[in-house]
Design a protein around this motif. Structure first.
Motif, PDB file in Angstrom:
ATOM      1  N   PHE A   1      62.055  -3.506  51.562  1.00  0.00           N
ATOM      2  CA  PHE A   1      61.258  -2.146  51.288  1.00  0.00           C
ATOM      3  C   PHE A   1      60.353  -1.712  51.313  1.00  0.00           C
ATOM      4  O   PHE A   1      58.886  -2.302  52.246  1.00  0.00           O
ATOM      5  CB  PHE A   1      61.218  -2.657  49.668  1.00  0.00           C
ATOM      6  CG  PHE A   1      62.082  -2.864  49.359  1.00  0.00           C
ATOM      7  CD1 PHE A   1      63.747  -1.744  49.120  1.00  0.00           C
ATOM      8  CD2 PHE A   1      62.794  -4.545  49.025  1.00  0.00           C
ATOM      9  CE1 PHE A   1      64.832  -2.518  48.405  1.00  0.00           C
ATOM     10  CE2 PHE A   1      64.107  -4.628  47.875  1.00  0.00           C
ATOM     11  CZ  PHE A   1      64.894  -3.546  48.119  1.00  0.00           C
ATOM     12  N   ASP A   2      60.059  -0.615  52.222  1.00  0.00           N
ATOM     13  CA  ASP A   2      58.695   0.322  52.823  1.00  0.00           C
ATOM     14  C   ASP A   2      58.248   1.274  51.914  1.00  0.00           C
ATOM     15  O   ASP A   2      57.645   2.056  51.463  1.00  0.00           O
ATOM     16  CB  ASP A   2      59.424   0.730  54.124  1.00  0.00           C
ATOM     17  CG  ASP A   2      60.652   1.662  54.240  1.00  0.00           C
ATOM     18  OD1 ASP A   2      61.085   1.713  53.265  1.00  0.00           O
ATOM     19  OD2 ASP A   2      60.702   2.374  55.694  1.00  0.00           O
ATOM     20  N   ALA A   3      58.822   1.246  50.735  1.00  0.00           N
ATOM     21  CA  ALA A   3      58.521   2.324  49.784  1.00  0.00           C
ATOM     22  C   ALA A   3      58.660   1.612  48.148  1.00  0.00           C
ATOM     23  O   ALA A   3      59.574   0.719  47.634  1.00  0.00           O
ATOM     24  CB  ALA A   3      58.597   3.317  49.545  1.00  0.00           C
ATOM     25  N   VAL A   4      57.950   1.786  47.248  1.00  0.00           N
ATOM     26  CA  VAL A   4      58.454   1.595  45.831  1.00  0.00           C
ATOM     27  C   VAL A   4      58.244   2.478  44.773  1.00  0.00           C
ATOM     28  O   VAL A   4      57.354   2.755  44.778  1.00  0.00           O
ATOM     29  CB  VAL A   4      57.754  -0.081  45.253  1.00  0.00           C
ATOM     30  CG1 VAL A   4      58.576  -0.045  44.348  1.00  0.00           C
ATOM     31  CG2 VAL A   4      58.161  -1.332  46.912  1.00  0.00           C
ATOM     32  N   ALA A   5      58.938   2.843  44.155  1.00  0.00           N
ATOM     33  CA  ALA A   5      58.833   3.856  43.130  1.00  0.00           C
ATOM     34  C   ALA A   5      59.602   3.614  41.291  1.00  0.00           C
ATOM     35  O   ALA A   5      59.976   2.244  41.833  1.00  0.00           O
ATOM     36  CB  ALA A   5      60.235   4.938  43.504  1.00  0.00           C
ATOM     37  N   ILE A   6      58.573   3.749  40.768  1.00  0.00           N
ATOM     38  CA  ILE A   6      58.780   2.921  39.117  1.00  0.00           C
ATOM     39  C   ILE A   6      59.177   3.905  38.183  1.00  0.00           C
ATOM     40  O   ILE A   6      58.100   5.602  38.807  1.00  0.00           O
ATOM     41  CB  ILE A   6      57.425   1.491  39.131  1.00  0.00           C
ATOM     42  CG1 ILE A   6      55.643   2.888  39.425  1.00  0.00           C
ATOM     43  CG2 ILE A   6      56.854   1.066  39.993  1.00  0.00           C
ATOM     44  CD1 ILE A   6      54.731   1.962  39.154  1.00  0.00           C
ATOM     45  N   GLU A   7      59.064   3.444  36.743  1.00  0.00           N
ATOM     46  CA  GLU A   7      59.315   4.440  35.425  1.00  0.00           C
ATOM     47  C   GLU A   7      57.993   4.708  35.182  1.00  0.00           C
ATOM     48  O   GLU A   7      57.979   4.013  33.564  1.00  0.00           O
ATOM     49  CB  GLU A   7      60.751   3.575  35.138  1.00  0.00           C
ATOM     50  CG  GLU A   7      60.748   4.396  33.295  1.00  0.00           C
ATOM     51  CD  GLU A   7      61.263   3.535  32.751  1.00  0.00           C
ATOM     52  OE1 GLU A   7      61.761   3.991  32.010  1.00  0.00           O
ATOM     53  OE2 GLU A   7      62.602   3.202  33.551  1.00  0.00           O
ATOM     54  N   LEU A   8      56.952   5.315  35.799  1.00  0.00           N
ATOM     55  CA  LEU A   8      55.906   5.491  35.128  1.00  0.00           C
ATOM     56  C   LEU A   8      55.765   6.378  35.236  1.00  0.00           C
ATOM     57  O   LEU A   8      55.688   7.359  36.863  1.00  0.00           O
ATOM     58  CB  LEU A   8      54.820   4.385  35.856  1.00  0.00           C
ATOM     59  CG  LEU A   8      54.758   3.061  34.898  1.00  0.00           C
ATOM     60  CD1 LEU A   8      53.332   2.425  35.403  1.00  0.00           C
ATOM     61  CD2 LEU A   8      54.744   2.845  33.699  1.00  0.00           C
ATOM     62  N   CYS A   9      55.223   6.968  34.623  1.00  0.00           N
ATOM     63  CA  CYS A   9      54.187   8.329  35.226  1.00  0.00           C
ATOM     64  C   CYS A   9      52.433   8.521  35.138  1.00  0.00           C
ATOM     65  O   CYS A   9      51.815   7.572  35.179  1.00  0.00           O
ATOM     66  CB  CYS A   9      54.395  10.324  33.686  1.00  0.00           C
ATOM     67  SG  CYS A   9      53.139   9.239  32.262  1.00  0.00           S
ATOM     68  N   ASP A  10      51.323   9.476  35.408  1.00  0.00           N
ATOM     69  CA  ASP A  10      49.976   9.254  36.372  1.00  0.00           C
ATOM     70  C   ASP A  10      49.176   9.104  34.880  1.00  0.00           C
ATOM     71  O   ASP A  10      48.599   7.432  34.804  1.00  0.00           O
ATOM     72  CB  ASP A  10      49.905  10.246  36.299  1.00  0.00           C
ATOM     73  CG  ASP A  10      50.206  10.865  38.161  1.00  0.00           C
ATOM     74  OD1 ASP A  10      50.263  10.053  38.734  1.00  0.00           O
ATOM     75  OD2 ASP A  10      49.805  12.247  38.461  1.00  0.00           O
TER      76      ASP A  10
ATOM     77  N   LEU B   1      54.999   6.907  40.955  1.00  0.00           N
ATOM     78  CA  LEU B   1      55.053   7.722  40.198  1.00  0.00           C
ATOM     79  C   LEU B   1      56.451   8.155  39.338  1.00  0.00           C
ATOM     80  O   LEU B   1      56.255   9.292  40.300  1.00  0.00           O
ATOM     81  CB  LEU B   1      54.058   8.041  39.554  1.00  0.00           C
ATOM     82  CG  LEU B   1      53.265   6.390  39.758  1.00  0.00           C
ATOM     83  CD1 LEU B   1      51.951   7.104  39.280  1.00  0.00           C
ATOM     84  CD2 LEU B   1      53.452   5.546  39.228  1.00  0.00           C
ATOM     85  N   VAL B   2      57.887   7.922  39.538  1.00  0.00           N
ATOM     86  CA  VAL B   2      59.029   8.370  39.049  1.00  0.00           C
ATOM     87  C   VAL B   2      59.043   9.289  37.292  1.00  0.00           C
ATOM     88  O   VAL B   2      59.822  10.055  37.335  1.00  0.00           O
ATOM     89  CB  VAL B   2      59.694   7.924  40.252  1.00  0.00           C
ATOM     90  CG1 VAL B   2      59.927   8.616  41.384  1.00  0.00           C
ATOM     91  CG2 VAL B   2      60.186   7.682  39.347  1.00  0.00           C
TER      92      VAL B   2
ATOM     93  N   ARG C   1      67.886  13.195  35.333  1.00  0.00           N
ATOM     94  CA  ARG C   1      67.307  13.963  36.150  1.00  0.00           C
ATOM     95  C   ARG C   1      66.327  13.553  36.670  1.00  0.00           C
ATOM     96  O   ARG C   1      66.122  13.584  37.831  1.00  0.00           O
ATOM     97  CB  ARG C   1      67.883  15.016  35.328  1.00  0.00           C
ATOM     98  CG  ARG C   1      68.006  16.542  36.529  1.00  0.00           C
ATOM     99  CD  ARG C   1      69.558  15.775  36.970  1.00  0.00           C
ATOM    100  NE  ARG C   1      69.553  17.169  38.523  1.00  0.00           N
ATOM    101  CZ  ARG C   1      69.975  17.592  39.018  1.00  0.00           C
ATOM    102  NH1 ARG C   1      71.064  16.453  39.614  1.00  0.00           N
ATOM    103  NH2 ARG C   1      69.883  18.123  40.200  1.00  0.00           N
ATOM    104  N   TYR C   2      65.046  13.882  35.986  1.00  0.00           N
ATOM    105  CA  TYR C   2      63.968  13.880  36.240  1.00  0.00           C
ATOM    106  C   TYR C   2      63.186  13.608  37.347  1.00  0.00           C
ATOM    107  O   TYR C   2      62.656  13.797  38.256  1.00  0.00           O
ATOM    108  CB  TYR C   2      62.540  13.971  34.920  1.00  0.00           C
ATOM    109  CG  TYR C   2      61.364  14.186  35.637  1.00  0.00           C
ATOM    110  CD1 TYR C   2      60.670  15.365  35.434  1.00  0.00           C
ATOM    111  CD2 TYR C   2      60.185  13.128  36.012  1.00  0.00           C
ATOM    112  CE1 TYR C   2      59.809  16.104  35.785  1.00  0.00           C
ATOM    113  CE2 TYR C   2      59.300  13.555  36.227  1.00  0.00           C
ATOM    114  CZ  TYR C   2      58.322  15.057  36.051  1.00  0.00           C
ATOM    115  OH  TYR C   2      57.927  15.015  36.358  1.00  0.00           O
TER     116      TYR C   2
END
Length: 414
Positions: A56-65, A135-136, A211-212
């Protein structure tokens, strides 16, 4: 955001994981969604193993700032300027966030696993390997506000009291609650008593966030920016988020994403209500004095006593400083007639002046609020209680005194 069915070169097999995996290919980008359990050492191991493959060249996680900052700085909640918190009307939101943190801490103490360990593993691995971290998830404060606005007004008190009651309970968290966490979402588990039966709660809590997160991926990791993106999210969000990625998303996802961050403004009637109450009470005083001076003074005295006793008495429940109780007693009848300032603001201001929180109060805040007595022991959380209880006491006093005035003027009773 369009899909491309062009055949992609084969990728090396990924290691087996304890949680479900789902891959979605959009254009030149392959999104690998890993469904995790927020209370599971195996999920944290899954994250480490997948990132260690170098695939993987990027990781998205279920966190906000905000939650990411809280993870890096556990004392961030206690370092807020309390005076600004009260001035901006965020005391209730901060108290709710502390309550959620207390619930997570109880889970950690029972299971031996810190909730969100898999998110922390992703953050640490990205930092070590210098991978982009995305952070998505939606800000937890916005989610709580949308829950509040989406739930009918008659359910809001039970929702809030249920939250506070469940996280402050001395009982162990049930096995069913822990299993709920293993299946999916921390917020959903916290509100499980309501979410299962309430579509109005489920929508902002789960469906909107599915959706977000898909929209955030379309913004932060659009097709072509990265080749392979690992998306770490609770198993409860895997199906919904995956389905959104599989269907064409807007070319410009920002507009829709911002609409999911908006909170509906209060109705004009709700905003006008405090001024309407003030006008009615003052009119009642005028009518009382016009009929009989003695009656007028009686109404004024009852207004002051009912407001003062209920609001000042409420601060006693919070074990406020004696001068805070006295100040609230005299302030509540006046602030109830001035919607620009509340009794809670005055009470909290005096409490902060008389008992300014010390360094140790901020450093132990997250631990102290895991126990009922800790909310009174810690000066930060106790000041929050002073604000909330003084506000509630003043509101009750306003209605009780208002009905008392109406009864004296129109009901033939003094």
């Amino acid at each position: 955001m369009t899909h491309d069915d062009t055949t992609r070169p084969p990728t090396p097999p990924l290691p087996s994981t304890s949680g479900p995996l789902k891959t979605v290919t959009v254009g030149d980008t392959c999104y690998t969604l890993l469904g995790t359990a927020h209370v599971s050492a195996e999920s944290a191991d899954d994250v480490r193993q997948l990132i260690a493959t170098g695939h993987f060249d990027a990781v998205a996680i279920e966190l906000c700032d905000a939650r990411h900052h809280s993870m890096d700085n556990p004392d961030a909640m206690g370092e807020q300027d309390l005076f600004q918190v009260f001035k901006q009307g965020k005391a209730g939101m901060v108290a709710a966030s502390l309550a959620l943190g207390a619930f997570q801490q109880r889970i950690a103490e029972q299971s031996g696993i810190q909730p969100g360990a898999e998110m922390r593993a992703a953050v640490d691995e990205c930092r070590t390997r210098q991978l982009p971290l995305l952070l998505v998830d939606r800000d937890v404060g916005i989610t709580l506000k949308r829950i509040y606005s989406n739930v009918p007004w008659w359910q809001r008190f039970s929702l809030f009291s249920g939250l506070i009651g469940s996280v402050l309970s001395r009982q162990d968290v049930s096995k069913e609650e822990i299993e709920k966490l293993k299946e999916g979402d921390m917020l959903e588990a916290t509100f499980s008593e309501f979410a299962a039966e309430s579509e109005t709660l489920y929508t902002p809590l789960i469906r909107e966030r599915d959706r977000y997160m898909a929209l955030r991926l379309a913004e932060e990791a659009p097709p072509g920016r990265y080749s392979n993106v690992l998306v770490v999210l609770g198993a409860g969000h895997l199906k919904g988020t995956g389905e959104h990625l599989e269907t064409p998303l807007p070319e410009n996802p920002t507009q829709e994403r911002e609409s999911l961050e908006a909170t509906p403004p209060p109705s004009k009637l709700w905003k006008a209500m405090p001024w309407l109450v003030t006008a009615l009470v003052l009119t009642g005083f005028v009518v009382g004095f016009s009929r009989n001076t003695e009656l007028g003074w009686q109404l004024v005295m009852e207004w002051f006593l009912i407001n003062g006793l209920l609001s000042g008495g409420a601060t006693l429940i919070a074990l406020a400083h004696p001068l805070t109780v006295i100040a609230t007693f005299f302030a509540a009848p006046l602030t109830s007639l001035n919607p620009t300032i509340g009794a809670g603001f005055v009470a909290a201001g005096v409490e902060l002046y008389m008992r300014k929180p010390k360094v140790r109060d901020f450093s132990t805040l997250r631990h102290d609020v895991t126990q009922l007595k800790g909310w009174w022991k810690n000066r930060v959380s106790r000041t929050l209680l002073v604000f909330i209880l003084a506000t509630v006491g003043s509101a009750i006093g306003t209605w009780v005194a208002g009905f008392r005035i109406a009864g004296a003027l129109f009901g033939g009773a003094a």
